[in-house]
Design a protein around this motif. Structure first.
Motif, short mmCIF file in Angstrom:
data_model
loop_
_atom_site.label_atom_id
_atom_site.label_comp_id
_atom_site.label_asym_id
_atom_site.label_seq_id
_atom_site.Cartn_x
_atom_site.Cartn_y
_atom_site.Cartn_z
N TRP A 186 0.83 -1.22 0.00
CA TRP A 186 0.00 0.00 0.00
C TRP A 186 0.86 1.26 0.00
CZ3 TRP A 186 -5.48 -0.09 0.06
CH2 TRP A 186 -6.08 1.16 0.20
N PRO A 187 1.83 1.38 0.94
CA PRO A 187 2.66 2.60 0.96
C PRO A 187 3.54 2.76 -0.28
CG PRO A 187 3.05 1.28 2.95
CD PRO A 187 2.14 0.50 2.09
N LEU A 188 4.10 1.67 -0.81
CA LEU A 188 5.08 1.80 -1.88
C LEU A 188 4.45 1.83 -3.27
CD1 LEU A 188 8.04 -0.49 -0.74
CD2 LEU A 188 7.98 2.00 -0.83
N LEU A 189 3.39 1.06 -3.48
CA LEU A 189 2.86 0.91 -4.84
C LEU A 189 1.51 1.60 -5.03
CD1 LEU A 189 3.90 -2.80 -5.43
CD2 LEU A 189 5.02 -0.74 -6.28
N GLY A 190 0.89 2.00 -3.93
CA GLY A 190 -0.34 2.78 -4.06
C GLY A 190 -1.61 1.95 -4.01
N PRO A 191 -2.73 2.59 -3.59
CA PRO A 191 -4.00 1.87 -3.40
C PRO A 191 -4.55 1.27 -4.68
CG PRO A 191 -4.25 4.25 -3.06
CD PRO A 191 -2.80 3.98 -3.13
N GLU A 192 -4.38 1.95 -5.84
CA GLU A 192 -4.97 1.41 -7.07
C GLU A 192 -4.34 0.07 -7.41
OE1 GLU A 192 -4.36 3.53 -10.78
OE2 GLU A 192 -5.18 1.76 -11.75
N PHE A 193 -2.99 0.02 -7.31
CA PHE A 193 -2.28 -1.21 -7.59
C PHE A 193 -2.78 -2.33 -6.67
CE2 PHE A 193 1.17 -4.24 -7.17
CZ PHE A 193 1.64 -4.38 -8.47
N VAL A 194 -2.90 -2.01 -5.36
CA VAL A 194 -3.33 -3.02 -4.39
C VAL A 194 -4.72 -3.55 -4.74
CG1 VAL A 194 -3.94 -3.41 -1.98
CG2 VAL A 194 -1.92 -2.07 -2.53
N LEU A 195 -5.65 -2.64 -5.05
CA LEU A 195 -7.03 -3.07 -5.30
C LEU A 195 -7.12 -3.91 -6.57
CD1 LEU A 195 -8.97 0.14 -4.23
CD2 LEU A 195 -8.75 -2.03 -3.02
N VAL A 196 -6.44 -3.48 -7.64
CA VAL A 196 -6.48 -4.27 -8.88
C VAL A 196 -5.87 -5.65 -8.63
CG1 VAL A 196 -5.59 -4.46 -11.24
CG2 VAL A 196 -6.45 -2.27 -10.41
N ARG A 197 -4.73 -5.68 -7.90
CA ARG A 197 -4.08 -6.96 -7.66
C ARG A 197 -4.96 -7.89 -6.81
NH1 ARG A 197 -1.16 -9.98 -4.59
NH2 ARG A 197 -1.21 -8.60 -2.79
N LEU A 198 -5.61 -7.32 -5.78
CA LEU A 198 -6.48 -8.15 -4.93
C LEU A 198 -7.66 -8.68 -5.72
CD1 LEU A 198 -6.53 -6.35 -1.47
CD2 LEU A 198 -5.32 -8.43 -2.15
N ALA A 199 -8.26 -7.81 -6.56
CA ALA A 199 -9.39 -8.26 -7.38
C ALA A 199 -8.96 -9.38 -8.30
CB ALA A 199 -9.94 -7.09 -8.19
N ALA A 200 -7.71 -9.31 -8.80
CA ALA A 200 -7.22 -10.32 -9.73
C ALA A 200 -6.81 -11.60 -9.01
CB ALA A 200 -6.06 -9.76 -10.54
N SER A 201 -6.59 -11.57 -7.70
CA SER A 201 -5.98 -12.72 -7.01
C SER A 201 -6.84 -13.37 -5.94
CB SER A 201 -4.66 -12.31 -6.34
OG SER A 201 -3.94 -11.40 -7.07
N PHE A 202 -7.99 -12.78 -5.56
CA PHE A 202 -8.64 -13.27 -4.34
C PHE A 202 -9.09 -14.72 -4.46
CE2 PHE A 202 -13.18 -13.59 -5.19
CZ PHE A 202 -13.28 -12.92 -6.39
N ALA A 203 -9.35 -15.18 -5.70
CA ALA A 203 -9.85 -16.56 -5.85
C ALA A 203 -8.72 -17.58 -5.99
CB ALA A 203 -10.76 -16.64 -7.08
N LEU A 204 -7.49 -17.11 -6.10
CA LEU A 204 -6.40 -18.03 -6.46
C LEU A 204 -6.06 -19.09 -5.41
CD1 LEU A 204 -4.05 -15.67 -8.49
CD2 LEU A 204 -5.74 -17.29 -9.29
N PRO A 205 -6.20 -18.82 -4.09
CA PRO A 205 -5.97 -19.92 -3.14
C PRO A 205 -6.88 -21.11 -3.39
CG PRO A 205 -5.97 -17.83 -1.97
CD PRO A 205 -6.39 -17.53 -3.39
#
Lengths: 160, 185
Positions: free
Chosen positions: B147-166
């Motif tokens: 969050w601090p280094l890459l920014g909220p947009e990056f975090v949200l897009v990445r989470l949306a793309a990854s939440f189902a992967l486990p």
């Protein structure tokens, strides 16, 4: 030592103290487990930390950011996943690299593939922790199950 | 341990040497690449530069291994096995991923907990879902680094793309284990 490290040390001491008060047998068991795990991972962790320190200056960040620009599409996602899988070290190593690549113009979906590969595949972590603790059969299957994940994350991010 | 089984574990010394093969091999590659890139003096300087990092790491790894051992001896194994170990449906995989994502303290805590779950006979799919949740969705790493280094947009897009992967990784793992066991696909 950062705040997380200090919290970790306090949590470990508190956990040991509570266990010592409540159940001496469990304390002995916990110390035996910690000792065995330390013997299992310490040499590997030292070696992999040194390897990471040596490899970091060798990684050609400018070349990589050229290969994974926003226009690089699916191919860039694949390259990002490949590069991420071999970035050694913990978050104090990988995140500075990702920040440098972001500044040098790498695309978001490609960086997501890279960061996902670093966290989900992480060959250095396999060497330092997973293989000593879980054994080769688990690691083999786990790696096969994890290989598609960074690409899936990158492709999903391309769509957003 | 399965006494008299075909796969008797090798002697302790041989096992610990085999464990070190990959780190030693990777270190050798790192030394070779570094010498080719920066020469012997540059390689020595980089290795010496890692010294303070090793000191910090010793404290961190020591504390984390102790904490993990404490968690391990108090872990409600039977309950974890019932909760995560059924091997049916995606709910246990989702839960295992969730537990992984809130597991703090780096690989020195997550892998001992993983080993404890394996010892409690949680099935391999849930183990992989736990590990994937911990590695891809780690709340601690998102708060401290991403969050601090890459920014909220990056975090949200990445989470949306990854939440189902486990769950995805857990399902693949189940299929692999079934195939390896020669059972129905």
């Amino acid at each position: 030592m950062n705040a997380i490290d200090i919290a970790l040390v306090i949590a470990a001491i508190a956990g040991l103290a509570v266990t010592a008060l409540l159940d001496r047998d469990r304390l002995r068991e916990a110390l035996a487990i910690a000792g065995a795990n330390t013997r299992a991972v310490a040499p590997a962790v030292v070696l992999m930390t040194l390897a990471a320190a040596l490899l970091l200056p060798v990684v050609p960040t400018r070349l990589v950011s050229g290969l994974i620009g926003p226009e690089s599409g699916v191919l860039g996602v694949l390259v990002g996943a490949l590069v991420g899988g071999i970035i050694p070290g913990g978050p104090m190593v990988s995140f500075p690299i990702v920040v440098v690549l972001q500044g040098a113009g790498a695309g978001q979906a490609q960086l997501i593939a890279l960061l996902s590969a670093w966290s989900a595949i992480a060959l250095h972590r396999v060497a330092a922790f997973e293989l000593p603790m879980m054994g080769p059969a688990f690691v083999r299957h786990r790696l096969v199950a994890s290989l598609p994940l960074p690409v899936l994350a990158g492709l999903a991010a391309l769509v957003f | 341990m399965d006494e008299g089984g075909a796969e008797r574990p090798p002697p302790r010394r041989a096992r610990s040497l085999a464990r070190l093969a990959l780190p030693v091999g990777l270190s050798a590659i790192a030394v070779a690449a570094s010498v080719a890139h920066a020469g012997w003096s540059g390689t020595a300087a980089a290795a010496i530069g890692a010294g303070p990092q090793l000191g910090t790491l010793a404290v961190r790894v020591g504390a984390a291994l102790l904490l993990a051992a404490v968690i391990q001896v108090w872990l409600p194994r039977e309950r974890m096995r019932r909760l995560l170990g059924s091997g049916r449906g995606i709910l246990p995989l989702f839960l295992a991923g969730l537990v992984g994502s809130v597991t703090v303290g780096g690989p020195m805590t997550s892998f001992p907990i993983l080993a404890a779950l394996a010892a409690a006979q949680v099935e391999a799919g849930a183990l992989v879902a736990f590990l994937t949740g911990w590695s891809l969705l780690a709340v601690q790493r998102i708060i401290v680094w991403e969050w601090p280094l890459l920014g909220p947009e990056f975090v949200l897009v990445r989470l949306a793309a990854s939440f189902a992967l486990p769950v995805v990784a857990g399902l693949i793992m189940r299929a692999l284990v079934r195939r390896a066991a020669g059972g129905p696909a």
